[in-house]
Design a protein around this motif. Structure first.
Motif, PDB file in Angstrom:
ATOM      1  N   SER A  31     -36.504 -18.675  -2.877  1.00 28.11           N
ATOM      2  CA  SER A  31     -35.510 -17.642  -3.153  1.00 28.11           C
ATOM      3  C   SER A  31     -34.142 -18.035  -2.615  1.00 28.11           C
ATOM      4  O   SER A  31     -33.105 -17.737  -3.228  1.00 28.11           O
ATOM      5  CB  SER A  31     -35.954 -16.312  -2.531  1.00 28.11           C
ATOM      6  OG  SER A  31     -36.183 -16.459  -1.138  1.00 28.11           O
ATOM      7  N   SER A  32     -34.107 -18.720  -1.482  1.00 22.88           N
ATOM      8  CA  SER A  32     -32.827 -19.158  -0.919  1.00 22.88           C
ATOM      9  C   SER A  32     -32.151 -20.182  -1.823  1.00 22.88           C
ATOM     10  O   SER A  32     -30.924 -20.170  -1.997  1.00 22.88           O
ATOM     11  CB  SER A  32     -33.035 -19.752   0.475  1.00 22.88           C
ATOM     12  OG  SER A  32     -33.489 -18.764   1.381  1.00 22.88           O
ATOM     13  N   LEU A  33     -32.951 -21.075  -2.399  1.00 24.04           N
ATOM     14  CA  LEU A  33     -32.405 -22.057  -3.332  1.00 24.04           C
ATOM     15  C   LEU A  33     -31.860 -21.365  -4.576  1.00 24.04           C
ATOM     16  O   LEU A  33     -30.773 -21.709  -5.071  1.00 24.04           O
ATOM     17  CB  LEU A  33     -33.487 -23.061  -3.716  1.00 24.04           C
ATOM     18  CG  LEU A  33     -33.098 -24.145  -4.724  1.00 24.04           C
ATOM     19  CD1 LEU A  33     -31.941 -24.990  -4.204  1.00 24.04           C
ATOM     20  CD2 LEU A  33     -34.296 -25.031  -5.051  1.00 24.04           C
ATOM     21  N   VAL A  34     -32.572 -20.384  -5.075  1.00 22.13           N
ATOM     22  CA  VAL A  34     -32.114 -19.634  -6.250  1.00 22.13           C
ATOM     23  C   VAL A  34     -30.788 -18.927  -5.961  1.00 22.13           C
ATOM     24  O   VAL A  34     -29.878 -18.912  -6.803  1.00 22.13           O
ATOM     25  CB  VAL A  34     -33.186 -18.620  -6.696  1.00 22.13           C
ATOM     26  CG1 VAL A  34     -32.637 -17.685  -7.775  1.00 22.13           C
ATOM     27  CG2 VAL A  34     -34.422 -19.335  -7.207  1.00 22.13           C
ATOM     28  N   LEU A  35     -30.666 -18.361  -4.770  1.00 21.21           N
ATOM     29  CA  LEU A  35     -29.421 -17.686  -4.399  1.00 21.21           C
ATOM     30  C   LEU A  35     -28.258 -18.677  -4.355  1.00 21.21           C
ATOM     31  O   LEU A  35     -27.154 -18.383  -4.834  1.00 21.21           O
ATOM     32  CB  LEU A  35     -29.584 -16.997  -3.044  1.00 21.21           C
ATOM     33  CG  LEU A  35     -30.409 -15.717  -3.034  1.00 21.21           C
ATOM     34  CD1 LEU A  35     -30.712 -15.293  -1.601  1.00 21.21           C
ATOM     35  CD2 LEU A  35     -29.680 -14.589  -3.763  1.00 21.21           C
ATOM     36  N   GLY A  36     -28.494 -19.837  -3.777  1.00 17.42           N
ATOM     37  CA  GLY A  36     -27.450 -20.852  -3.711  1.00 17.42           C
ATOM     38  C   GLY A  36     -27.022 -21.316  -5.093  1.00 17.42           C
ATOM     39  O   GLY A  36     -25.825 -21.475  -5.367  1.00 17.42           O
ATOM     40  N   ILE A  37     -27.998 -21.541  -5.975  1.00 19.83           N
ATOM     41  CA  ILE A  37     -27.681 -21.962  -7.338  1.00 19.83           C
ATOM     42  C   ILE A  37     -26.946 -20.857  -8.088  1.00 19.83           C
ATOM     43  O   ILE A  37     -26.026 -21.116  -8.877  1.00 19.83           O
ATOM     44  CB  ILE A  37     -28.972 -22.349  -8.087  1.00 19.83           C
ATOM     45  CG1 ILE A  37     -29.618 -23.577  -7.446  1.00 19.83           C
ATOM     46  CG2 ILE A  37     -28.677 -22.610  -9.555  1.00 19.83           C
ATOM     47  CD1 ILE A  37     -28.760 -24.816  -7.459  1.00 19.83           C
ATOM     48  N   THR A  38     -27.311 -19.607  -7.843  1.00 16.67           N
ATOM     49  CA  THR A  38     -26.634 -18.483  -8.492  1.00 16.67           C
ATOM     50  C   THR A  38     -25.174 -18.402  -8.074  1.00 16.67           C
ATOM     51  O   THR A  38     -24.292 -18.110  -8.896  1.00 16.67           O
ATOM     52  CB  THR A  38     -27.347 -17.158  -8.153  1.00 16.67           C
ATOM     53  OG1 THR A  38     -28.722 -17.239  -8.551  1.00 16.67           O
ATOM     54  CG2 THR A  38     -26.692 -15.985  -8.864  1.00 16.67           C
ATOM     55  N   VAL A  39     -24.901 -18.671  -6.803  1.00 15.61           N
ATOM     56  CA  VAL A  39     -23.511 -18.704  -6.322  1.00 15.61           C
ATOM     57  C   VAL A  39     -22.718 -19.745  -7.098  1.00 15.61           C
ATOM     58  O   VAL A  39     -21.622 -19.473  -7.614  1.00 15.61           O
ATOM     59  CB  VAL A  39     -23.472 -19.016  -4.809  1.00 15.61           C
ATOM     60  CG1 VAL A  39     -22.044 -19.359  -4.368  1.00 15.61           C
ATOM     61  CG2 VAL A  39     -23.986 -17.833  -4.006  1.00 15.61           C
ATOM     62  N   ALA A  40     -23.269 -20.961  -7.190  1.00 14.80           N
ATOM     63  CA  ALA A  40     -22.567 -22.040  -7.884  1.00 14.80           C
ATOM     64  C   ALA A  40     -22.438 -21.755  -9.381  1.00 14.80           C
ATOM     65  O   ALA A  40     -21.392 -22.024  -9.982  1.00 14.80           O
ATOM     66  CB  ALA A  40     -23.302 -23.360  -7.661  1.00 14.80           C
ATOM     67  N   ALA A  41     -23.484 -21.187  -9.980  1.00 12.61           N
ATOM     68  CA  ALA A  41     -23.444 -20.897 -11.413  1.00 12.61           C
ATOM     69  C   ALA A  41     -22.421 -19.807 -11.725  1.00 12.61           C
ATOM     70  O   ALA A  41     -21.717 -19.870 -12.749  1.00 12.61           O
ATOM     71  CB  ALA A  41     -24.829 -20.474 -11.894  1.00 12.61           C
ATOM     72  N   SER A  42     -22.318 -18.814 -10.861  1.00 11.86           N
ATOM     73  CA  SER A  42     -21.335 -17.737 -11.070  1.00 11.86           C
ATOM     74  C   SER A  42     -19.913 -18.280 -10.978  1.00 11.86           C
ATOM     75  O   SER A  42     -19.041 -17.924 -11.788  1.00 11.86           O
ATOM     76  CB  SER A  42     -21.540 -16.631 -10.029  1.00 11.86           C
ATOM     77  OG  SER A  42     -22.831 -16.065 -10.139  1.00 11.86           O
ATOM     78  N   ALA A  43     -19.678 -19.139  -9.994  1.00 12.38           N
ATOM     79  CA  ALA A  43     -18.356 -19.751  -9.860  1.00 12.38           C
ATOM     80  C   ALA A  43     -18.058 -20.652 -11.047  1.00 12.38           C
ATOM     81  O   ALA A  43     -16.915 -20.724 -11.526  1.00 12.38           O
ATOM     82  CB  ALA A  43     -18.272 -20.530  -8.555  1.00 12.38           C
ATOM     83  N   SER A  44     -19.076 -21.355 -11.541  1.00 16.00           N
ATOM     84  CA  SER A  44     -18.909 -22.221 -12.703  1.00 16.00           C
ATOM     85  C   SER A  44     -18.575 -21.407 -13.952  1.00 16.00           C
ATOM     86  O   SER A  44     -17.729 -21.805 -14.766  1.00 16.00           O
ATOM     87  CB  SER A  44     -20.187 -23.027 -12.936  1.00 16.00           C
ATOM     88  OG  SER A  44     -20.076 -23.851 -14.069  1.00 16.00           O
ATOM     89  N   PHE A  45     -19.213 -20.261 -14.094  1.00 16.01           N
ATOM     90  CA  PHE A  45     -18.937 -19.378 -15.233  1.00 16.01           C
ATOM     91  C   PHE A  45     -17.476 -18.928 -15.203  1.00 16.01           C
ATOM     92  O   PHE A  45     -16.787 -18.955 -16.233  1.00 16.01           O
ATOM     93  CB  PHE A  45     -19.870 -18.159 -15.188  1.00 16.01           C
ATOM     94  CG  PHE A  45     -19.750 -17.270 -16.388  1.00 16.01           C
ATOM     95  CD1 PHE A  45     -20.623 -17.414 -17.450  1.00 16.01           C
ATOM     96  CD2 PHE A  45     -18.781 -16.276 -16.461  1.00 16.01           C
ATOM     97  CE1 PHE A  45     -20.523 -16.602 -18.573  1.00 16.01           C
ATOM     98  CE2 PHE A  45     -18.670 -15.459 -17.577  1.00 16.01           C
ATOM     99  CZ  PHE A  45     -19.545 -15.616 -18.635  1.00 16.01           C
TER     100      PHE A  45
END
Length: 279
Positions: A35-49
């Motif tokens: 879940s921590s990895l998913v949260l980190g990837i979500t942060v990066a994906a949101s910024a990328s969007f």
């Protein structure tokens, strides 16, 4: 049976385990999705969007902004291109910010610039506020283009790194298409307000996302390094090999930082330099 995660906190057990040993028992390799990895990837994906959405915004919003605010074509051209001016400033500052504050705080900083930029555009009544908003978005975009890929590579296991890196970068392309589609059916200020949504998602995830283990190791914060890595890989994962690799990488990086350009002219590199110039 699997032990439960830290009581009262986020679940830290792997959500997906990629390999198994005898009798169907999950292995403890540090290659799982937590879940921590998913949260980190979500942060990066949101910024990328937001990065792609910022670039795609100016085209569908052009007619609405020109008609309502009375901008000339030349003034709107400045609005469209000034994103790159903010990007130049962000590119210069991004490395220093990330190295000094860490990747997680850098995401906080770029997200502030994202939100300020979108809100400045939403409430603009004059050209100058549009320009300030666009400059702010450009700065945040440039900072993300540095810290985003580095953060994703730092927090993901080797066997998942390529896939997650591609996913985050694909969000930039998809968001440009989203900006064009939504811009064709909605008002320019609403289009800008929609840009705040991924920023809010990023803020919510940043409270729980881990810091980059490599950055923590590089700065000598060993206890936090182990906690972050264990949180990313699962509380019962064997992180010893990966931790040793990160420590070795950090030491190598620190030694390479001590090298200078003048070292190329030392006797140790003389033969290589001469051959390269002859060829």
């Amino acid at each position: 049976m699997e032990e439960e995660g830290i009581e009262g906190g986020l679940p830290t057990e792997p959500l997906i385990v990629n390999s198994y040993i005898g009798n169907g028992i999950p292995s403890r390799k540090s290659s799982a999705i937590t879940s921590s990895l998913v949260l980190g990837i979500t942060v990066a994906a949101s910024a990328s969007f937001t990065c792609g959405y910022s670039g795609g915004y100016s085209s569908p919003a052009e007619s609405g902004i020109i008609d309502e605010l009375g901008l000339s074509v030349a003034e709107y051209s400045v609005f469209g291109s000034i994103l790159t001016i903010g990007g130049m400033a962000g590119a210069i500052a991004s490395g220093r910010i990330s190295d000094f504050f860490g990747h997680k705080i850098t995401f906080w900083i770029l997200n502030i610039f994202y939100i300020m930029g979108w809100l400045a555009i939403v409430f603009s009544k004059e050209a100058w506020s549009l320009y300030l908003g666009r400059l702010s978005l450009g700065f945040g975009t440039a900072v993300f283009n540095y810290v985003g890929p580095v953060y994703v590579a730092d927090i993901t296991p080797k066997n998942l790194r390529g896939g997650f890196s591609s996913l985050v970068q694909a969000m930039t392309i998809c968001s440009i298409s989203v900006a064009y589609f939504v811009g064709s059916i909605t008002y320019w200020s609403i289009l800008a307000l929609i840009g705040v949504i991924p920023c809010i998602i990023q803020v919510l995830c940043l409270f729980f996302a881990p810091e980059s283990p490599r950055w923590l190791s590089k700065n000598g914060r060993d206890n936090e390094f182990k906690t972050s890595l264990r949180c990313l890989r699962g509380m019962n994962a064997d992180i010893s090999q990966e931790a040793a690799e990160i420590h070795d990488y950090t030491k190598t990086l620190q030694r390479s930082c001590e090298d200078k350009i003048l070292d190329l002219f030392s006797s140790k590199y003389a033969y290589s330099v001469i051959v390269s110039h002859i060829n």
